[in-house]
Design an enzyme around this catalytic site. Structure first.
Site, short mmCIF file in Angstrom:
data_model
loop_
_atom_site.label_atom_id
_atom_site.label_comp_id
_atom_site.label_asym_id
_atom_site.label_seq_id
_atom_site.Cartn_x
_atom_site.Cartn_y
_atom_site.Cartn_z
N TYR A 47 -29.32 53.17 -67.79
CA TYR A 47 -29.91 51.94 -68.32
C TYR A 47 -28.81 51.01 -68.84
CZ TYR A 47 -34.86 53.38 -68.39
OH TYR A 47 -36.15 53.75 -68.06
N GLY B 163 -45.75 66.50 -83.01
CA GLY B 163 -44.31 66.74 -83.04
C GLY B 163 -44.03 68.23 -83.16
N VAL C 167 -35.61 58.05 -76.37
CA VAL C 167 -34.60 58.99 -76.85
C VAL C 167 -34.95 60.43 -76.49
CG1 VAL C 167 -35.61 59.34 -79.15
CG2 VAL C 167 -33.13 59.52 -78.85
N ASP C 168 -36.23 60.74 -76.35
CA ASP C 168 -36.60 62.10 -75.94
C ASP C 168 -36.12 62.38 -74.52
OD1 ASP C 168 -38.41 60.20 -74.96
OD2 ASP C 168 -40.16 61.50 -75.16
N ARG C 169 -36.24 61.40 -73.63
CA ARG C 169 -35.73 61.56 -72.28
C ARG C 169 -34.23 61.78 -72.30
NH1 ARG C 169 -37.51 56.35 -69.12
NH2 ARG C 169 -36.32 57.39 -67.46
#
Length: 245
Positions: free
Chosen positions: A92, A12, A100-102
């Protein structure tokens, strides 16, 4: 001051925002976080808020929540994917299925430049997300990252056991031994996916889409990519201010 975290599958990133600037930044091992081991530099931090993007699963979220409460007496504000946010509409139907990172990388890219765009996050997996000129997320692609592909060849073949040899100045000419063929081929596969996704966005009537690169292998792909692009290592973190203002 706000402590921000982007928690991936193996590692991270974190940074401490002080106003509009970054006071400190670093990395954190996901395995260490699960074992309740926090960066020593966190002892000096005094955040007023903590916000995070987590794709490493519920156990990691629980570990971070407990660690932050113990260290700072604060809750963790986890980013969530929404059907609409910051001028972007999610493709989506089930937003919970989008990483969530995308989503955060898409929000940040659109905020920086509202043109049609391809956002490529080059990590353990390589994700490619497409945006049109109106802020509509068009969906995307997910392929294995460079090291994941190499490990698959190493584990599942007898004669293609190749150590990693990636470099910003590496040749992408056809390899003349197996090591070259594998390492160059893996990069060519990712660059080929970028080419295909850019073609999906492009047309003679549309301005050249913006290409954004981020993630751990972003600098390598940036050096080898022939498309005009922007390399933004903390694009996911930049999106937290939009999802969790």
């Amino acid at each position: 001051m706000i402590l921000e975290l982007d928690l991936g599958n193996t590692r991270g990133k974190w940074r401490l925002l002080d106003g509009d600037g970054v006071r400190a930044r670093g990395s954190i091992s996901i395995a260490a976080l699960k074992n309740d081991e926090l960066p020593d530099s966190w002892l000096e931090l005094r955040p007023q808020r903590v916000r995070a993007a987590n794709v490493a699963g519920a156990a990691v979220a629980d570990a971070l929540t407990a660690a932050v409460h113990r260290r700072f007496a604060l809750p963790v504000e986890f980013a969530r994917v929404a059907s609409q946010c910051a001028g972007v509409t999610c493709a989506y139907q089930n937003t919970e299925r989008l990483g969530v990172d995308r989503w955060l990388a898409v929000l940040a890219a659109h905020h920086k430049d509202p043109r049609a765009a391809l956002i490529v996050d080059c990590g353990s997996a390589v994700t490619l997300d497409l945006l049109d000129n109106g802020g509509c997320h068009l969906g995307g692609y997910i392929v294995p990252g460079l090291n994941l592909m190499r490990r698959a060849l190493y584990q599942d073949t007898d004669a293609v056991k190749v150590p990693p040899a990636f470099a910003p100045d590496m040749s992408l000419a056809p390899g003349r031994d197996t090591d070259e063929a594998v390492n160059r081929g893996l990069v060519v596969m990712v660059l080929g996916a970028i080419d295909r996704a850019m073609a999906e966005l492009g047309s003679p009537e549309v301005e050249l889409p913006q290409l954004w690169l981020t993630g751990g292998d972003g600098p390598l792909l940036s050096a080898l990519c022939q498309w005009p692009h922007q390399l933004v290592p903390e694009l996911v973190l930049d999106g937290l201010a939009l999802s969790n203002p």
